[in-house]
Design a protein around this motif. Structure first.
Motif, mmCIF file in Angstrom:
data_model
loop_
_atom_site.group_PDB
_atom_site.id
_atom_site.type_symbol
_atom_site.label_atom_id
_atom_site.label_comp_id
_atom_site.label_asym_id
_atom_site.label_seq_id
_atom_site.Cartn_x
_atom_site.Cartn_y
_atom_site.Cartn_z
ATOM 1 N N UNK A 6 -17.754 131.136 -29.940
ATOM 2 C CA UNK A 6 -16.688 131.640 -30.700
ATOM 3 C C UNK A 6 -16.120 130.703 -31.637
ATOM 4 N N UNK A 7 -16.004 130.979 -32.902
ATOM 5 C CA UNK A 7 -15.611 130.084 -33.913
ATOM 6 C C UNK A 7 -14.556 130.815 -34.609
ATOM 7 N N UNK A 44 -8.990 142.469 -36.733
ATOM 8 C CA UNK A 44 -10.397 142.253 -36.462
ATOM 9 C C UNK A 44 -10.708 141.010 -35.670
ATOM 10 N N UNK A 45 -9.617 140.317 -35.136
ATOM 11 C CA UNK A 45 -9.795 139.551 -33.985
ATOM 12 C C UNK A 45 -10.344 138.063 -34.671
ATOM 13 N N UNK A 46 -9.869 137.883 -35.953
ATOM 14 C CA UNK A 46 -10.180 136.744 -36.879
ATOM 15 C C UNK A 46 -9.129 135.946 -36.838
ATOM 16 N N UNK A 47 -8.831 135.400 -35.463
ATOM 17 C CA UNK A 47 -7.516 134.333 -35.676
ATOM 18 C C UNK A 47 -7.843 133.116 -36.387
#
Length: 184
Positions: A6-7, A44-47
């Motif tokens: 995860x990045x 979109x879960x792109x924290x």
């Protein structure tokens, strides 16, 4: 080695509390804080990690793009909340700061630390049924598919960039390789 890791992206701000007010109250994003750091919880879960660095030099390029359905309404609403949209010399922007030529419609602004952000809207297919053409909604995606996005950097001294949402191995020597069909 990092294929399945995860990045997330991070950005530096001069004042974390000022950034929290801007990102949560002005832009309306959900935020959280832990260990003296702030997270922007994006669709979109792109924290994105936000950290305080008083001596940081703001990014002179766009670091965060917000894709919106209606750029005119978004620019109007953000302007009403005090956001000032940038105008760049040599760029054909309308009276609201929206660039509408090549690529998506886009308008740039800064966070309180001077980092460049943007709102953008993919261009819609403008067709009519009597011509036998399909709109994006009829195609089922809700928006047109673009094999290549052209997002121009707001700094007019830099040459325009082109980005492709597909991984680099999908690029051929003459540009994007044809998309593969899911059926054989």
């Amino acid at each position: 080695m990092l294929t399945n890791t995860k990045a997330y992206s991070g950005l530096a701000v001069h004042d974390l509390q000022e950034a929290k007010r801007f990102y949560s109250e002005t832009l309306g994003l959900r935020t959280s804080q832990e260990y003296g750091l702030m997270w922007l919880h994006l669709a979109g879960g792109r924290d994105t990690l936000v950290y305080e660095q008083p001596a940081a030099v703001p990014a002179s390029f766009t670091i965060l793009n917000f894709e919106v359905d209606d750029i005119d309404a978004t620019v109007h609403a953000l302007s009403a909340r005090g956001v000032r949209f940038e105008r760049y010399e040599g760029m054909s922007q309308d009276e609201h700061g929206i660039f509408r030529e090549e690529g998506p419609y886009i308008a740039w602004f800064h966070d309180p630390s001077g980092n460049v952000l943007s709102v953008l809207q993919e261009k819609q297919l403008h067709t009519t049924a009597h011509l036998g053409l399909q709109t994006a909604q009829q195609l089922g995606s809700g928006r047109p598919r673009h094999p290549q996005r052209h997002i121009q950097d707001p700094d007019p001294r830099r040459p325009p960039r082109t980005g492709d949402p597909r991984p680099s191995h999908a690029m051929g020597p003459d540009g994007p390789a044809p998309e593969r069909s899911a059926t054989r």
